[in-house]
Design an enzyme around this catalytic site. Sequence first.
Site, PDB file in Angstrom:
ATOM      1  N   ASP A   1       0.881  -1.149   0.000  1.00  0.00           N
ATOM      2  CA  ASP A   1       0.000   0.000   0.000  1.00  0.00           C
ATOM      3  C   ASP A   1       0.930   1.213   0.000  1.00  0.00           C
ATOM      4  OD1 ASP A   1      -2.376   1.525   0.540  1.00  0.00           O
ATOM      5  OD2 ASP A   1      -1.633   1.739   2.578  1.00  0.00           O
TER       6      ASP A   1
ATOM      7  N   ASP B   1      -1.147  -0.304   5.969  1.00  0.00           N
ATOM      8  CA  ASP B   1      -1.144   0.376   7.264  1.00  0.00           C
ATOM      9  C   ASP B   1      -2.353  -0.029   8.101  1.00  0.00           C
ATOM     10  OD1 ASP B   1      -3.134   1.618   5.886  1.00  0.00           O
ATOM     11  OD2 ASP B   1      -2.269   3.620   5.949  1.00  0.00           O
TER      12      ASP B   1
ATOM     13  N   ASP C   1      -7.294  -1.440   4.727  1.00  0.00           N
ATOM     14  CA  ASP C   1      -6.760  -2.581   3.983  1.00  0.00           C
ATOM     15  C   ASP C   1      -7.083  -3.924   4.612  1.00  0.00           C
ATOM     16  OD1 ASP C   1      -5.500  -0.732   2.347  1.00  0.00           O
ATOM     17  OD2 ASP C   1      -3.736  -0.678   3.629  1.00  0.00           O
TER      18      ASP C   1
HETATM   19  P1  ADP Z   1      -3.723   4.267  -0.243  1.00  0.00           P
HETATM   20  O1  ADP Z   1      -4.073   3.057  -1.032  1.00  0.00           O
HETATM   21  O2  ADP Z   1      -2.647   5.064  -0.897  1.00  0.00           O
HETATM   22  O3  ADP Z   1      -3.433   3.972   1.194  1.00  0.00           O
HETATM   23  P2  ADP Z   1      -6.457   4.949   0.370  1.00  0.00           P
HETATM   24  O4  ADP Z   1      -7.115   3.776  -0.261  1.00  0.00           O
HETATM   25  O5  ADP Z   1      -6.390   4.960   1.859  1.00  0.00           O
HETATM   26  O6  ADP Z   1      -5.009   5.207  -0.252  1.00  0.00           O
HETATM   27  O7  ADP Z   1      -7.172   6.280  -0.119  1.00  0.00           O
HETATM   28  C1  ADP Z   1      -7.221   6.594  -1.509  1.00  0.00           C
HETATM   29  C2  ADP Z   1      -7.554   8.039  -1.738  1.00  0.00           C
HETATM   30  O8  ADP Z   1      -8.858   8.345  -1.277  1.00  0.00           O
HETATM   31  C3  ADP Z   1      -6.642   8.989  -1.017  1.00  0.00           C
HETATM   32  O9  ADP Z   1      -5.500   9.271  -1.750  1.00  0.00           O
HETATM   33  C4  ADP Z   1      -7.545  10.228  -0.894  1.00  0.00           C
HETATM   34  O10 ADP Z   1      -7.491  10.981  -2.078  1.00  0.00           O
HETATM   35  C5  ADP Z   1      -8.913   9.650  -0.732  1.00  0.00           C
HETATM   36  N1  ADP Z   1      -9.303   9.566   0.678  1.00  0.00           N
HETATM   37  C6  ADP Z   1      -9.400   8.449   1.427  1.00  0.00           C
HETATM   38  N2  ADP Z   1      -9.783   8.732   2.693  1.00  0.00           N
HETATM   39  C7  ADP Z   1      -9.907  10.074   2.756  1.00  0.00           C
HETATM   40  C8  ADP Z   1     -10.262  11.000   3.789  1.00  0.00           C
HETATM   41  N3  ADP Z   1     -10.560  10.624   5.034  1.00  0.00           N
HETATM   42  N4  ADP Z   1     -10.277  12.310   3.479  1.00  0.00           N
HETATM   43  C9  ADP Z   1      -9.975  12.720   2.246  1.00  0.00           C
HETATM   44  N5  ADP Z   1      -9.627  11.913   1.236  1.00  0.00           N
HETATM   45  C10 ADP Z   1      -9.602  10.603   1.462  1.00  0.00           C
HETATM   46 MG    MG Z   2      -4.051   3.083   3.030  1.00  0.00          MG
END
Ligand code: ADP
Ligand code: MG
Length: 633
Positions: free
Chosen positions: A340, A530, A534
């Site tokens: 991730d 993290d 996930d």
């Molecule tokens: P990654 O796979 O990089 O860990 P996530 O799946 O956690 O990313 O989130 C993907 C995207 O969704 C983030 O890059 C963000 O743009 C958006 N996002 C997720 N959660 C939030 C939140 N609480 N506030 C704002 N944007 C969010």
């Molecule tokens: Mg994440």
Amino acid sequence: MIQSVEPEVTLVENKKYESRTSKKQSSILEIIRLVIGITISLLGIYLPMPKVVGIIVLIIGYLILLYRTIKNAVKLFISSKKINENFLITISVIGAFLVGEQMEGLMVITLYEIGKILESKAINKTRKSISELMDIRPEYANLKISENEGKQVSPNEVKIGDTIIIKQGEKVPIDGIVTKGSASLDTSSLTGESLLYHVREGDEVLSGSINEQGLIELKVTKDYENSTVSKILELVENATDKKAKTETFVNKASRIYTPIVILLAVIVAIILPIISKDITYSESIYRSLIFLVISCPCAIAISVPLSYFSGIGKSSKSGILVKGSDYLDILKNVKEIAFDKTGTLTKGKFEIRKVDVYDKSYTEDDILKYVVMGESFSNHPIAKSILKLVNIEFNKEDVKEFKEISGKGLSYNFNENKILIGNSSLVNYDKDKTEGTKIFVKLNNDVIGAVSLADTVKEGTKDALDKLKERGIKVKIYTGDNQRIAARVADELEVKNVESEMLPTDKYKALEKLLKKYKNTNKKVAFVGDGINDSPVLALADVGISMGGVGSQSAIEASDVVIMTDSIDKLNEAIDISKKTNKIIKQNLIFAIAVKILILALSTIGMAQMSLAVFADVGVTLITIVNTLRILR
Ligand code: ADP
Ligand code: MG
């Protein structure tokens, strides 16, 4: 059979001193019992007396020596229809007695009993080394009663909301928040890294760290049972008896092994006199008994679980919590790792680059306020970072119908308006193509502004990934973030394979495909995340690894391996420990089997007595235990 002779290895005793003295006493009692038993048996064999009396005295001697072994054998047989080494020894001794080899029978029990005593000493030593490695259990807490009065109590007695005092040199017994003072904490017993960590009023403190300098008061936020220290100890203690997802090789082998051995022994006893006229039935029975003793897998049964236990202890010491021996086993076979991005490869600590206002009837502060109102209900790294950076007062009750939209953002209602906070796919906005993570604010039908965030790659990540690649492990990135940022990070880390704009379900599907690719091989796939959104992917992977687990309950629960620090390089360390543990298990297996084959060969040509077989077995067991200790180094 092998499981049943597993030593009772538990990590830390609650009442350390009590049980240590009683252990010492019990081993003295064992020795006294041994001496008495041997003396009576010898009297029975050698003292001139009527034959019947002699036999009775001898049986009494045998029983004193053997009664516990018999008891254990019978108990196991009745409860689970399994037989173990106690059973083998019992029939061998009775058999030796019946075929007139009384002295031989006595030697067998004596050697076996001495072996047992030495063995429990060696196991205790290992256990002690492991608990010393993981010396994090707090003995007491200083409970604050009044302004200048404290009382030492057991950590169990402290309740949430109580205030405790941690003086210089003391261990933090329970998780809490600093209410007074400041201190430098050594978290090395949790993370394996000796970095000092400075805390002051308002900071969260995890139990298990040591106050190197300063004096702090903590408001307790979790009871002892749910504090980090207890969670870690619980994990490590249960790791070895957690039922394996995949049966280990040894378990599988042991199930067919026992019946085969017994069958062979019976065949030897019946067949030998038929093929050779020189061999009498009492001799062939004696030889088949030797065969039984030789085939006893004590060394393997003890050293294998002990090795896994040591490996798990060793990794805990380095801040890597492995939740079961099978995961420790699998780590060495990992051939492909999907990472991730946010919070795993990057710090997950965002900075605000700029605030854009698209609709001029709003100000930058309005945009920030909408963002903060939503994020204060989210757990995402983005949310945590923003809340740390901006402090805007609002009434929490005004935020209605808050919903987290996994992998995209969040939504809520405020003053009858529907507000969306998140990435471009959430708000359907693709006009702004500047680089960086953008959090858009959509009010009903209009995107009114955006906050640009920047996250940086963790130090040491590139080197750690390079090392993984050198081992021949394929590395890829799965991220929910947009394609541009994903590509930039992948570029910086020299990772070729990257998939972006993935929802948690996309990650799940991609991993499923990956798992299929390796399905019929012994190559394994790991996912490193993290633990924020996930969990399903972590659970799906052959090994789910979560990073920065300190304090994050969901990460600890969702994954098979928890890395307590933020360092990707711990993966390399975990794989090394897995390899070393496996190497030592193999050495022990080969050594034990080789000695058995040798003795078996000697006994077939009539050169090995039953006592030699027992002696070899005891010796091999002890040597393998000592070899296992090397894992801890
Ligand atoms: P990654 O796979 O990089 O860990 P996530 O799946 O956690 O990313 O989130 C993907 C995207 O969704 C983030 O890059 C963000 O743009 C958006 N996002 C997720 N959660 C939030 C939140 N609480 N506030 C704002 N944007 C969010
Ligand atoms: Mg994440």
